[in-house]
Every structure is written in C-alpha cells, then in structure tokens.
Enzyme design. Sequence first.
Site, PDB file in Angstrom:
ATOM      1  N   ASP A 125      46.236  22.123   9.467  1.00 54.67           N
ATOM      2  CA  ASP A 125      46.537  21.603   8.419  1.00 54.67           C
ATOM      3  C   ASP A 125      45.981  22.039   7.305  1.00 54.67           C
ATOM      4  OD1 ASP A 125      48.928  20.072   7.043  1.00 54.67           O
ATOM      5  OD2 ASP A 125      49.122  18.090   8.588  1.00 54.67           O
ATOM      6  N   ASP A 166      51.461  20.798   0.751  1.00 51.29           N
ATOM      7  CA  ASP A 166      52.563  20.246   0.294  1.00 51.29           C
ATOM      8  C   ASP A 166      52.482  19.191   0.173  1.00 51.29           C
ATOM      9  OD1 ASP A 166      52.539  20.248   3.710  1.00 51.29           O
ATOM     10  OD2 ASP A 166      54.167  18.712   3.453  1.00 51.29           O
ATOM     11  N   CYS A 212      52.044   3.848  36.030  1.00 50.24           N
ATOM     12  CA  CYS A 212      52.208   5.306  35.760  1.00 50.24           C
ATOM     13  C   CYS A 212      51.190   6.008  37.259  1.00 50.24           C
ATOM     14  CB  CYS A 212      51.264   5.492  34.751  1.00 50.24           C
ATOM     15  SG  CYS A 212      50.540   7.306  34.286  1.00 50.24           S
TER      16      CYS A 212
HETATM   17  N1  GUN Z   1      51.004  15.284   8.993  1.00 52.16           N
HETATM   18  C1  GUN Z   1      51.861  14.542   9.165  1.00 52.16           C
HETATM   19  N2  GUN Z   1      52.485  14.732   7.645  1.00 52.16           N
HETATM   20  C2  GUN Z   1      52.427  15.593   6.988  1.00 52.16           C
HETATM   21  C3  GUN Z   1      52.997  16.146   6.150  1.00 52.16           C
HETATM   22  O1  GUN Z   1      54.307  15.477   5.569  1.00 52.16           O
HETATM   23  N3  GUN Z   1      52.690  17.680   6.246  1.00 52.16           N
HETATM   24  C4  GUN Z   1      51.822  17.867   6.497  1.00 52.16           C
HETATM   25  N4  GUN Z   1      50.961  18.830   5.528  1.00 52.16           N
HETATM   26  N5  GUN Z   1      51.206  17.380   7.077  1.00 52.16           N
HETATM   27  C5  GUN Z   1      51.168  15.831   8.372  1.00 52.16           C
HETATM   28 ZN    ZN Z   2      48.543   7.728  33.449  1.00 54.54          ZN
END
Ligand code: GUN
Ligand code: ZN
Length: 661
Positions: A93, A128, A281
């Site tokens: 990211d 973005d 669980c």
């Molecule tokens: N991680 C959580 N939401 C977003 C998002 O809208 N854009 C990006 N690039 N990473 C994210």
């Molecule tokens: Zn568990």
Amino acid sequence: MISKAKFEIKDRDAAGRICRFTTKHGTITTPTLLPVINPNKILITPKEMKKLFGTEMVITNAYIISKDPFLREKALEKGVHKVIDFNGPIMTDSGTFQSYMYGDINIDPLQIVRFQAEIKSDVGTILDVFGTPEQSKKEAKKTVEETIKRAKQSMEIKKEENDMLLACTVQGSIYPDLRKKCAEELTRIKADFYPIGGIVPLLEKQRYTDVIRCIISSKKGLDPSKPVHLFGAGHPLIFPIAVALGCDFFDSSAYAKYANDRRMIFPWGTEKIDELNELPCCCPICTKTTATELKKMEKNEMTLLIAKHNLYISFSEIKKIRKSIAEGSLWELVERRASTNPYLLEALKELRKKGNKEWLEQYEPISKNKALFYTGTHTIHRPIIYRCHKRILQNYRPLPSTITIVFPEGKKPYSKYYMKEIRKISKKNRYINIIIKSHLGPVPIELDEMYPFAQSVFPERVDEETKRETKKMFLEYTKNKKILLWRGNETLHEINTYLPPKKEENIDMDLRRVSAVADIQFGKNASQALLRGKIKIVKSKKTGKIRNIYVDERHVLSMRASDGLFTLKRHGAYLLHNFFRYPRLRVVIKEEAASFVEEGKNVFARFVVECDPELRPFDECLIVDENDKLLGAGRTLLNRDEMLSFNYGIAVKTREPIIQP
Ligand code: GUN
Ligand code: ZN
C-alpha cells in the site's frame, strides 16, 4: 511487454467467484485475505502464517518502508520479499491510509509508485485520495478527480517499471454515482487490480448499508474480469456479503489491532477477552488455553495468542465462503451471517432495490449443486427467485383454458403429492391450468421438478414478509386469469360451471413438462422449435423421471435428474439455432478458435467476440462462428460482460461439437 495480471474464474455463486490469480511470485486462489504485515513490528512472520493458516499472499506498507532508512535501504537493495522474509506474492500500500489518519504527510504520488516497483512489489498501489463519509458531494468529486489523475500518471510509470501490477483504488465517499463514475474511469485505463477504498470509517461505525452501496456502485463500473479488493475490511462479518457482491481480496490489520486491544474476532463480531469466561472456539490456540489463563498472561504473549486466534477465525471464514461458492450456498451463508448483526441484516435490503436486483441476476448461476434453503425474510428476495418469477411471467405459456386451479403449498414434487387431484381435474377437462401457491411464488405444475422449485427447503410456516412477497407475485401472475382455489370435490363441481366436461384422453403431462421447462430455460417458444415431429420421451426405469427426449428419432434434449433442467444435445442445438435469430442463445467466437470447438475443446474467453446478453452462468448455449455457423452446444461459465472482458480462462465448456458440411 507490460506485465498483466492473470486472473481466471474457476467456480462461482451469487456475484462471487473462486479465481486463480497469478503474480510473478506464484499463483493463488481467491477469495482470500491478505494479513497486513507491519514491517517495523512483525508480530507473526508471513512464513509462519503460511504454515499455520495457509496464507498465500500478504500486504505491507511501502510508505512505512520508505520512511525508515534501514528498511528503505534493505528494500531497495534486496527487495521487499527479503524485508519481510516471504517468497509468495506481496501487495504494497502507498500511504493513503496514513495520510488520512495522520493528516498531511509528505508523500509524492508518483515517487511512491516508483518506489514500490523498485522494491519489487508484486502489486503496488497508487496514492489515491481517501474519500471520507463526511465529504460533501463537491469535495468527494474533487478527491475522485485527483485519484483518477494520479492513477493515469501512475499507469505511465508502470509502463517504465513493467514488472509490477498496479492497483488503482476506487473512491467517491458515500455517493454511488461518483463511485460508479470513478470505477468506469479507472476501468478505461486498464489497471490490473481494483481496491475499493474509503470504507474503513463506514465499517468502524457499522454503516453497512453504505458499505454495500459503495461495493455495488463500484462493481457496476468496474471491468468484471479484474480482481477487486475491499481495502481495510479485516472483520470476517463482512466477508460473505462482500464476496457475494464480487470482492476477491480483503486485508486485515484487525487481527493485530484487536489483539492489542484484548479483543477476539468471531464470525459474529468481536468479544473483549475481559468479558469472557469461556473461549467459544476450538482453534489450536483456544484448545490449549482457557479464558482465565489468557487474561493473566503477560501482554505480549497474550497479544500474540489472540492475534493467532483472530487469524484462525478469519481464514476459516474464507474457507467456508469458498466451500459455499463451490456448493452454491453462498446466499445462505450471507443471510445466516447477517442475521447475527442487526445493522448488516438491515443493510441486505439494498440488494433488492431496483437496479441492484437486476445487476445481481446477471451473475446468478442457472442452478446449483445444493438445494435452496430458507433462512428468513431475505431468502424470497434472492436473484434466482426474481429470475424464475420473471421468466414464468414472460416465457411460460398456459394452456388455452379459461380457468386456473390453485393448490396450496404441499410436499415436493407437487405433481406427485397432488397426483390424485390432478387426475380428477384432467378427467373433467384436460385443458385446465394448475399452479401451486408456493413459498417461492406461483409455480405452474409442469415446472415442479425444476430448480429451485423442487430443490428448496422452506419451513411449513414462513414469515410475514415472505407471505407478502409471494402474494404480490401470485396476484401478478393471476391478473386477468379466472382462478379457482382448490377446496376438494366442491371445486371439482365448480369447474362444470366454467368448462363443460370433455371426454378426452389423459393430459400428456410429460410433454407439457418438457415444453414448459424448455420455454423457461431457452426462451419463449423454444418448445415450438424443439418439439416438432414424432416425439419420444424416455424415462428412467428407476425413478420414473424424464431422461431423454427424441424428435423423429433424433436426440434433442436430456433432462438432468439433479435440477430438472435440460442438457442440450446436438440436434436440439441445431433446431434452436434455426429457430432463434442471432444473437439469441449464441456465444460467437473467432474464426481461429472454430477448429478447437469442432475437436470438442472448450472455448476460452479470449476467443469470444459476442454473446447473447440474456445468457447466464451455467446456461446451455450455442457456439457459433462470426458467420453464425453452428460449431457446437456448450455450457457457459461466464455471462456476456465477463466473456467480453476476460482474457484468461474458460468461457464455455463444449458439450457437443457439431461438424457441418
Ligand atoms: N487502506 C484502507 N483504506 C484505504 C484506501 O482507501 N486507500 C488505500 N490506498 N489504502 C487503504
Ligand atoms: Zn480460537
């Protein structure tokens, strides 16, 4: 050559799919979850995740790596795979989320894309602009425009750094029209991967109606052949519905964040460890420890164990979803999971809205491996029921009689359950229509073995909403028809006042059934094309059910025992091809692929040039070349939009090649 993502559909249910996604670090199966790896603080290593939970791909943050001199140098020198010690596919990211959380941080939108390519990320993400729910439409429009501008510029960089796949995020705050437009613009630039962004604050506030709106509107604008990621959705509660709407990827930092807050993830929500006396669980963590022991542990040890439990639960839910897709029970899972959370349950009402139900119906398979199970008020709104009702109204031809007798819901198949009564009625007059007022709406008696009418399980008494819905369908179907509700012999006498008794041979129920199913399955009047000539209907000796239909000694159709629908045989394909005009029922393929079909090989999506927009997944179809020469009969795996978009994978499974002189 610019690298392209290889993404192909293997199986499907609802608008969800099981796909194979290929990157330069291997091929994985979706839907899947990418655990977030914080490169500064690796709680569980990706290698261990692979061993424990079967994790195939992870996501880490390029912005965090680029800010840390040590990590940055190592990543540039040896690649991101060495930094987090994982040789499977890695997504990165860009820092968008950090700038949303911590305000204006200094990132250059193009430099961060270049950096991701340099550290050899498999899937890099553009920077973005995070669209928040509070934005006015005008503000949201601005962030969308800036996001699109950056996406376009980033795609140019991708051309230079051609090894990395690029993810272009759909934004647009809570405005469906902006989302759809953003998605359409991003589709035009042919990115490899499409996250849906800006939804974390909606998830945190449990605004699931908005989340569903965001997903549907984005999906409507996106290329259906591309992988879709729901950014920041790490809680399994949302997985089933998101998959049913066509999301393929999720990422989770929730497993670690919640663990840090002493919270355990479950399919129905989260629970605070301090409020638990029992661990509900049986994962390997919870079987080895008790709630009391867990609470007493030193913080780091407890966090690690809860994080592991959280991942066990999350991956187990992913596996359940895939299993549900394979057996065709995804809607049941969606409805059952939603019933554990009132906000999510309410949000499912979005799916039945005008525009959404039609969209969903396009992706809904024709039939499934498993019976349709009622779970509650949402079941009656499923796309398959909407489709069947529509087709009965449009395609089904009742007998030319003045009356319709209506039986109440009974045991399935109805024609067996009401056999005696039907005999008595048809002795009076064989042109009387019979329908069942069922929990799925009106069912003409001839269709009672067809999916899902026979293959469905409803309780004896259903909820008020289902009653209201089926009543609406019933009134729509019986409009302008004279109906008599079956009340036994009384009704039998009443028939005389409408129709004089007619001494005639028994109604040929088998032929009626074959005709009616053909009209529903292949289109209005298909039965006229298929059933002209000397008809022979062969039944199974064991079950008494219709198996094969011959016309003038030629095999035209086989009826499947599992769903009461037809498999199209060579001569049947030939008859439908003559009867229906182009492009009805057709999948049109390139000249160069024709010889493959003639050899009995499947049709790959990249060879499809046109397709009947009414064909649905798993429909029987005609395979033709561009001159409309019939090449074979087959079964679709994709709908039209998908066939025209996908570059990989099978579009049609060829059943019967046809070699014409
Ligand atoms: N991680 C959580 N939401 C977003 C998002 O809208 N854009 C990006 N690039 N990473 C994210
Ligand atoms: Zn568990």
